[in-house]
Design a protein around this motif. Structure first.
Motif, mmCIF file in Angstrom:
data_model
loop_
_atom_site.group_PDB
_atom_site.id
_atom_site.type_symbol
_atom_site.label_atom_id
_atom_site.label_comp_id
_atom_site.label_asym_id
_atom_site.label_seq_id
_atom_site.Cartn_x
_atom_site.Cartn_y
_atom_site.Cartn_z
ATOM 1 N N VAL A 238 0.858 -1.184 0.000
ATOM 2 C CA VAL A 238 0.000 0.000 0.000
ATOM 3 C C VAL A 238 0.895 1.236 0.000
ATOM 4 O O VAL A 238 1.736 1.412 0.888
ATOM 5 N N ARG A 239 0.734 2.070 -0.993
ATOM 6 C CA ARG A 239 1.529 3.292 -1.068
ATOM 7 C C ARG A 239 0.737 4.391 -1.749
ATOM 8 O O ARG A 239 -0.291 4.143 -2.383
ATOM 9 N N THR A 240 1.231 5.599 -1.589
ATOM 10 C CA THR A 240 0.600 6.764 -2.208
ATOM 11 C C THR A 240 1.308 7.076 -3.516
ATOM 12 O O THR A 240 2.540 7.136 -3.572
ATOM 13 N N ARG A 241 0.549 7.248 -4.542
ATOM 14 C CA ARG A 241 1.109 7.567 -5.857
ATOM 15 C C ARG A 241 0.312 8.690 -6.498
ATOM 16 O O ARG A 241 -0.848 8.922 -6.162
ATOM 17 N N THR A 242 0.938 9.389 -7.406
ATOM 18 C CA THR A 242 0.297 10.494 -8.120
ATOM 19 C C THR A 242 0.072 10.076 -9.564
ATOM 20 O O THR A 242 0.995 9.595 -10.233
ATOM 21 N N ILE A 243 -1.146 10.248 -10.022
ATOM 22 C CA ILE A 243 -1.514 9.883 -11.391
ATOM 23 C C ILE A 243 -1.982 11.138 -12.128
ATOM 24 O O ILE A 243 -2.812 11.902 -11.607
ATOM 25 N N ASN A 244 -1.449 11.356 -13.306
ATOM 26 C CA ASN A 244 -1.912 12.449 -14.155
ATOM 27 C C ASN A 244 -3.044 11.941 -15.043
ATOM 28 O O ASN A 244 -2.861 10.987 -15.800
ATOM 29 N N VAL A 245 -4.192 12.561 -14.909
ATOM 30 C CA VAL A 245 -5.383 12.139 -15.646
ATOM 31 C C VAL A 245 -5.700 13.169 -16.717
ATOM 32 O O VAL A 245 -5.910 14.345 -16.415
ATOM 33 N N ARG A 246 -5.734 12.719 -17.950
ATOM 34 C CA ARG A 246 -6.080 13.615 -19.050
ATOM 35 C C ARG A 246 -7.594 13.675 -19.187
ATOM 36 O O ARG A 246 -8.244 12.666 -19.452
ATOM 37 N N ILE A 247 -8.154 14.861 -18.991
ATOM 38 C CA ILE A 247 -9.591 15.057 -19.114
ATOM 39 C C ILE A 247 -9.891 15.486 -20.549
ATOM 40 O O ILE A 247 -9.384 16.511 -21.010
ATOM 41 N N PRO A 248 -10.683 14.719 -21.284
ATOM 42 C CA PRO A 248 -10.944 15.064 -22.686
ATOM 43 C C PRO A 248 -11.796 16.322 -22.821
ATOM 44 O O PRO A 248 -12.500 16.718 -21.880
ATOM 45 N N VAL A 249 -11.745 16.948 -23.993
ATOM 46 C CA VAL A 249 -12.553 18.145 -24.235
ATOM 47 C C VAL A 249 -14.039 17.800 -24.130
ATOM 48 O O VAL A 249 -14.468 16.689 -24.454
ATOM 49 N N GLY A 250 -14.797 18.756 -23.627
ATOM 50 C CA GLY A 250 -16.244 18.609 -23.605
ATOM 51 C C GLY A 250 -16.780 17.672 -22.548
ATOM 52 O O GLY A 250 -17.944 17.272 -22.618
ATOM 53 N N VAL A 251 -15.982 17.313 -21.530
ATOM 54 C CA VAL A 251 -16.474 16.399 -20.498
ATOM 55 C C VAL A 251 -17.636 17.058 -19.756
ATOM 56 O O VAL A 251 -17.645 18.265 -19.522
ATOM 57 N N GLU A 252 -18.643 16.266 -19.403
ATOM 58 C CA GLU A 252 -19.835 16.802 -18.753
ATOM 59 C C GLU A 252 -19.878 16.413 -17.280
ATOM 60 O O GLU A 252 -19.209 15.461 -16.854
ATOM 61 N N ASP A 253 -20.665 17.145 -16.523
ATOM 62 C CA ASP A 253 -20.790 16.897 -15.097
ATOM 63 C C ASP A 253 -21.308 15.481 -14.854
ATOM 64 O O ASP A 253 -22.281 15.041 -15.468
ATOM 65 N N GLY A 254 -20.638 14.747 -13.964
ATOM 66 C CA GLY A 254 -21.042 13.382 -13.636
ATOM 67 C C GLY A 254 -20.450 12.315 -14.533
ATOM 68 O O GLY A 254 -20.655 11.120 -14.295
ATOM 69 N N GLN A 255 -19.715 12.697 -15.560
ATOM 70 C CA GLN A 255 -19.145 11.713 -16.487
ATOM 71 C C GLN A 255 -18.003 10.953 -15.819
ATOM 72 O O GLN A 255 -17.233 11.508 -15.043
ATOM 73 N N ARG A 256 -17.894 9.641 -16.122
ATOM 74 C CA ARG A 256 -16.832 8.800 -15.567
ATOM 75 C C ARG A 256 -15.785 8.524 -16.644
ATOM 76 O O ARG A 256 -16.114 8.207 -17.787
ATOM 77 N N ILE A 257 -14.533 8.623 -16.253
ATOM 78 C CA ILE A 257 -13.417 8.372 -17.157
ATOM 79 C C ILE A 257 -12.684 7.125 -16.663
ATOM 80 O O ILE A 257 -12.352 7.015 -15.480
ATOM 81 N N ARG A 258 -12.467 6.167 -17.542
ATOM 82 C CA ARG A 258 -11.808 4.907 -17.184
ATOM 83 C C ARG A 258 -10.340 4.959 -17.559
ATOM 84 O O ARG A 258 -9.984 5.285 -18.696
ATOM 85 N N LEU A 259 -9.488 4.639 -16.591
ATOM 86 C CA LEU A 259 -8.055 4.526 -16.832
ATOM 87 C C LEU A 259 -7.676 3.067 -16.619
ATOM 88 O O LEU A 259 -7.600 2.588 -15.481
#
Length: 392
Positions: A238-259
């Motif tokens: 168990v460790r803490t890590r930082t992930i950079n998440v690219r949010i696509p253009v036009g994302v709407e409120d409540g939308q889920r992004i899968r990585l």
């Protein structure tokens, strides 16, 4: 994921604190609440909270998936209903489970046991093939890591234009010392000599042949002679890590992004789960949104809508000149094409500009005199703003 033998001894509903007939939303809400309370970031150094956090995550990974939940329910219902009893004696099935059907009265059909019609509607053949991995061609490999969920909040314009955000996650991750292998650095796992790496061993019981997880390697197909000291041979810490998440253009409120592959690490190099990021979008002082179109209200003077004018209108990336035709009605919407929210497929929506007449809070003497002259001229021209209004 094939059901695990441990399912018989685990009550995932109890772990989440919900009833066995809880809805999908109730299960999701319970998981999110417990995950926040038990998260290692909120309980630094608390081993009990960390262990509970793992149990809650495992429970959600099963009950949160309709197919896995159905299989879990059928498995527990079949065994709780007495379809099999564990006595560990001779004549029982491998693993300590004994037939309770009478073979001697002519009422037993092998297809009933291995084909369908099992207790609680479960296919017992499926239970044996899945629960105990007793298909000769199957093997019990280290299971895939659980999926994770995270949330982030974006400004309206960042969401429309797309951006990159950094998320800090504390979760089971591949051990950095052994790189997920579970073996002490400088050593490697070796093929299990008992099952030759298959992860299962075959056993005959009367007229039947079964395969079950190899007890020597716990179904992994490999043995670790010198476990990694940092992860105790699991390949996960168990460790803490930082992930950079690219949010696509036009994302709407409540939308889920899968990585893909950014969830919890699997044991001993098994595939990691996925990370699902729910995006929340804040409001904007100027813009609202309708699909890919941007909407804005433009304050104008009475003179501008009567005489016509060209005014500057804000967009996501600057301003654009908008021509207001003479005699434009208050509340009319004008369209500026291609200046709305960018589309992932290319292009953009439109900018919808609604003109609203702004009324001054006060007028100076000259403006009042001119306004009175205009009102007199308006009446002389026969303009009656309420003519016919209110008639029945």
């Amino acid at each position: 994921m094939a059901p695990q033998r441990e399912w018989l001894e685990q009550d995932f509903y109890k772990d989440l604190g919900v009833a066995s007939d809880a809805s999908a939303d109730e299960i999701k809400k319970a998981y999110r609440k417990l995950a926040r309370e038990l998260h290692p970031d909120a309980n630094p150094g608390d081993a009990a909270a960390e262990a509970r956090f793992k149990r809650v995550s495992e429970a959600h990974s099963v009950l949160g998936d309709p197919a896995k939940r159905k299989e879990y329910d059928e498995t527990r219902r079949a065994f709780a209903g007495g379809a099999f009893r564990g006595n560990g004696g001779a004549g029982g099935f491998p693993g300590g489970y004994t037939r309770t059907t009478d073979f001697g009265n002519g009422g037993f059909d092998v297809s009933d046991l291995f084909g369908g019609g099992g207790a609680g509607g479960a296919d017992i053949g499926d239970l044996f093939g899945g629960l105990f991995n007793r298909s000769p061609r199957s093997s019990s490999r280290p299971k895939r890591g659980n999926d994770l969920e995270a949330e982030t909040t974006l400004g309206f314009r960042d969401a429309a234009r797309g951006t990159t955000v950094s998320l800090s996650l504390t979760s089971p991750s591949p051990c950095t010392t052994c790189h997920g292998s579970g073996a002490k650095p400088g050593t490697s796992p070796r093929v299990c000599p008992t099952c030759n790496g298959a992860g299962v061993v075959s056993r005959n019981q009367g007229h039947f042949g079964f395969s079950e997880p190899c007890s020597d390697c716990q179904g992994t197909g490999s043995k670790i002679d010198e476990p990694c000291p940092d992860c105790s041979g699991n390949g996960v810490t168990v460790r803490t890590r930082t992930i950079n998440v690219r949010i696509p253009v036009g994302v709407e409120d409540g939308q889920r992004i899968r990585l893909a592959g950014q969830g919890e690490a699997g044991l001993r190099g098994a595939p990691s789960g996925d990370l699902y990021v729910t995006v929340h979008v804040g409001d904007d002082k100027v813009f609202t949104r309708s699909g890919n179109d941007l909407k804005v209200e433009l304050p104008v003077s009475f003179g501008e809508i009567m005489l016509g004018a060209t005014v500057s209108v804000p967009t996501l990336d600057g301003t654009v000149g908008l021509k207001i035709p003479p005699n434009t009605a208050d509340g009319r919407t004008l369209r500026v094409r291609g200046r709305g929210v960018p589309k992932r497929s290319g292009g953009a929506g439109d900018l919808l500009v609604t003109v609203k007449v702004a009324v001054p809070s006060s007028l100076g003497p000259d403006a009042l005199a001119k306004l009175r002259e205009y009102a007199d001229a308006e009446r002389a021209d026969g303009f009656r703003p309420r003519e016919g209004w209110g008639d029945q």
